[in-house]
Motif scaffolding. Structure first.
Motif, PDB file in Angstrom:
ATOM      1  N   UNK A  58     -15.456 -50.860  41.436  1.00  0.00           N
ATOM      2  CA  UNK A  58     -14.260 -51.357  40.760  1.00  0.00           C
ATOM      3  C   UNK A  58     -13.084 -51.322  41.725  1.00  0.00           C
ATOM      4  N   UNK A  59     -12.020 -52.026  41.403  1.00  0.00           N
ATOM      5  CA  UNK A  59     -10.841 -52.003  42.275  1.00  0.00           C
ATOM      6  C   UNK A  59     -10.258 -50.593  42.359  1.00  0.00           C
ATOM      7  N   UNK A  60      -9.888 -50.207  43.572  1.00  0.00           N
ATOM      8  CA  UNK A  60      -9.320 -48.879  43.822  1.00  0.00           C
ATOM      9  C   UNK A  60      -8.136 -49.027  44.770  1.00  0.00           C
ATOM     10  N   UNK A  61      -7.319 -47.995  44.858  1.00  0.00           N
ATOM     11  CA  UNK A  61      -6.232 -47.966  45.831  1.00  0.00           C
ATOM     12  C   UNK A  61      -6.681 -47.151  47.036  1.00  0.00           C
ATOM     13  N   UNK A  62      -6.450 -47.689  48.204  1.00  0.00           N
ATOM     14  CA  UNK A  62      -6.795 -47.019  49.446  1.00  0.00           C
ATOM     15  C   UNK A  62      -5.498 -46.749  50.194  1.00  0.00           C
ATOM     16  N   UNK A  63      -5.483 -45.711  51.028  1.00  0.00           N
ATOM     17  CA  UNK A  63      -4.291 -45.373  51.808  1.00  0.00           C
ATOM     18  C   UNK A  63      -4.595 -45.412  53.292  1.00  0.00           C
ATOM     19  N   UNK A  64      -3.606 -45.894  54.040  1.00  0.00           N
ATOM     20  CA  UNK A  64      -3.704 -45.899  55.488  1.00  0.00           C
ATOM     21  C   UNK A  64      -2.467 -45.192  56.041  1.00  0.00           C
ATOM     22  N   UNK A  65      -2.689 -44.240  56.941  1.00  0.00           N
ATOM     23  CA  UNK A  65      -1.602 -43.569  57.647  1.00  0.00           C
ATOM     24  C   UNK A  65      -1.560 -44.156  59.045  1.00  0.00           C
ATOM     25  N   UNK A  66      -0.386 -44.590  59.453  1.00  0.00           N
ATOM     26  CA  UNK A  66      -0.254 -45.192  60.778  1.00  0.00           C
ATOM     27  C   UNK A  66       1.057 -44.776  61.434  1.00  0.00           C
ATOM     28  N   UNK A  67       1.110 -45.000  62.733  1.00  0.00           N
ATOM     29  CA  UNK A  67       2.307 -44.719  63.511  1.00  0.00           C
ATOM     30  C   UNK A  67       2.888 -46.055  63.971  1.00  0.00           C
ATOM     31  N   UNK A  68       4.209 -46.236  63.815  1.00  0.00           N
ATOM     32  CA  UNK A  68       4.833 -47.490  64.241  1.00  0.00           C
ATOM     33  C   UNK A  68       5.206 -47.423  65.723  1.00  0.00           C
ATOM     34  N   UNK A  69       5.800 -48.491  66.236  1.00  0.00           N
ATOM     35  CA  UNK A  69       6.125 -48.565  67.672  1.00  0.00           C
ATOM     36  C   UNK A  69       7.201 -47.568  68.097  1.00  0.00           C
ATOM     37  N   UNK A  70       7.896 -46.969  67.125  1.00  0.00           N
ATOM     38  CA  UNK A  70       8.904 -45.944  67.432  1.00  0.00           C
ATOM     39  C   UNK A  70       8.345 -44.530  67.284  1.00  0.00           C
ATOM     40  N   UNK A  71       7.057 -44.415  66.952  1.00  0.00           N
ATOM     41  CA  UNK A  71       6.435 -43.103  66.793  1.00  0.00           C
ATOM     42  C   UNK A  71       6.568 -42.502  65.413  1.00  0.00           C
ATOM     43  N   UNK A  72       7.159 -43.239  64.467  1.00  0.00           N
ATOM     44  CA  UNK A  72       7.329 -42.743  63.102  1.00  0.00           C
ATOM     45  C   UNK A  72       6.053 -43.002  62.310  1.00  0.00           C
ATOM     46  N   UNK A  73       5.636 -42.026  61.528  1.00  0.00           N
ATOM     47  CA  UNK A  73       4.427 -42.175  60.714  1.00  0.00           C
ATOM     48  C   UNK A  73       4.760 -42.732  59.337  1.00  0.00           C
ATOM     49  N   UNK A  74       3.838 -43.545  58.833  1.00  0.00           N
ATOM     50  CA  UNK A  74       3.963 -44.171  57.518  1.00  0.00           C
ATOM     51  C   UNK A  74       2.643 -44.022  56.787  1.00  0.00           C
ATOM     52  N   UNK A  75       2.713 -44.032  55.455  1.00  0.00           N
ATOM     53  CA  UNK A  75       1.523 -44.101  54.618  1.00  0.00           C
ATOM     54  C   UNK A  75       1.698 -45.315  53.730  1.00  0.00           C
ATOM     55  N   UNK A  76       0.736 -46.223  53.773  1.00  0.00           N
ATOM     56  CA  UNK A  76       0.797 -47.428  52.965  1.00  0.00           C
ATOM     57  C   UNK A  76      -0.422 -47.440  52.041  1.00  0.00           C
ATOM     58  N   UNK A  77      -0.204 -47.885  50.801  1.00  0.00           N
ATOM     59  CA  UNK A  77      -1.261 -47.933  49.808  1.00  0.00           C
ATOM     60  C   UNK A  77      -1.530 -49.387  49.455  1.00  0.00           C
ATOM     61  N   UNK A  78      -2.811 -49.749  49.348  1.00  0.00           N
ATOM     62  CA  UNK A  78      -3.173 -51.139  49.065  1.00  0.00           C
ATOM     63  C   UNK A  78      -4.461 -51.176  48.258  1.00  0.00           C
ATOM     64  N   UNK A  79      -4.635 -52.224  47.430  1.00  0.00           N
ATOM     65  CA  UNK A  79      -5.847 -52.324  46.611  1.00  0.00           C
ATOM     66  C   UNK A  79      -7.033 -52.860  47.413  1.00  0.00           C
ATOM     67  N   UNK A  80      -8.212 -52.319  47.107  1.00  0.00           N
ATOM     68  CA  UNK A  80      -9.466 -52.794  47.696  1.00  0.00           C
ATOM     69  C   UNK A  80     -10.529 -52.785  46.597  1.00  0.00           C
ATOM     70  N   UNK A  81     -11.586 -53.513  46.829  1.00  0.00           N
ATOM     71  CA  UNK A  81     -12.737 -53.450  45.936  1.00  0.00           C
ATOM     72  C   UNK A  81     -13.659 -52.378  46.482  1.00  0.00           C
ATOM     73  N   UNK A  82     -13.946 -51.366  45.688  1.00  0.00           N
ATOM     74  CA  UNK A  82     -14.796 -50.262  46.130  1.00  0.00           C
ATOM     75  C   UNK A  82     -16.226 -50.741  46.363  1.00  0.00           C
ATOM     76  N   UNK A  83     -16.940 -49.990  47.185  1.00  0.00           N
ATOM     77  CA  UNK A  83     -18.342 -50.312  47.451  1.00  0.00           C
ATOM     78  C   UNK A  83     -19.173 -50.105  46.191  1.00  0.00           C
ATOM     79  N   UNK A  84     -20.248 -50.864  46.108  1.00  0.00           N
ATOM     80  CA  UNK A  84     -21.171 -50.730  44.983  1.00  0.00           C
ATOM     81  C   UNK A  84     -22.495 -50.199  45.519  1.00  0.00           C
ATOM     82  N   UNK A  85     -22.912 -49.017  45.074  1.00  0.00           N
ATOM     83  CA  UNK A  85     -24.176 -48.467  45.547  1.00  0.00           C
ATOM     84  C   UNK A  85     -25.329 -49.447  45.265  1.00  0.00           C
ATOM     85  N   UNK A  86     -26.172 -49.648  46.264  1.00  0.00           N
ATOM     86  CA  UNK A  86     -27.320 -50.507  46.080  1.00  0.00           C
ATOM     87  C   UNK A  86     -27.074 -51.982  46.274  1.00  0.00           C
ATOM     88  N   UNK A  87     -25.812 -52.384  46.504  1.00  0.00           N
ATOM     89  CA  UNK A  87     -25.488 -53.783  46.716  1.00  0.00           C
ATOM     90  C   UNK A  87     -24.999 -53.944  48.144  1.00  0.00           C
TER      91      UNK A  87
END
Length: 91
Positions: A58-87
């Motif tokens: 089912x659709x879930x929210x995933x998070x990515x932590x990244x560093x920008x070109x100035x060295x500042x860290x960010x956390x961004x949340x975005x929707x993804x379709x979760x994996x389906x076991x066996x598919x």
């Protein structure tokens, strides 16, 4: 779908180094979570961490932590379709 979301977030400027730094729990909790909308420009210099959604088909929210070109860290949340076991998503 998940691959497309990660690629669009990471863009061409994203290079994941083999020696990526982990994010400790205190730092992760202190960073504000930004909502990603398709088309937003993210200044990604380095991806630190990407969460894995549960395998529940089912659709879930995933998070990515990244560093920008100035060295500042960010956390961004975005929707993804979760994996389906066996598919398989391989073509």
């Amino acid at each position: 779908m998940r691959i497309l979301a990660c690629l669009s977030l990471a863009g061409i400027s994203c290079v994941v180094a083999s020696g990526e730094q982990s994010v400790d729990t205190d730092e992760r909790e202190s960073l504000p979570i930004e909502d990603y909308r398709y088309g937003d420009h993210l200044d990604i210099n380095k991806v630190i961490e990407i969460s894995e959604p549960p395998e529940d088909c089912k659709p879930e929210l995933e998070r990515m932590t990244y560093e920008d070109s100035n060295g500042k860290r960010h956390v961004v949340e975005f929707p993804v379709m979760a994996k389906c076991p066996g598919i398989s998503t391989d073509n």
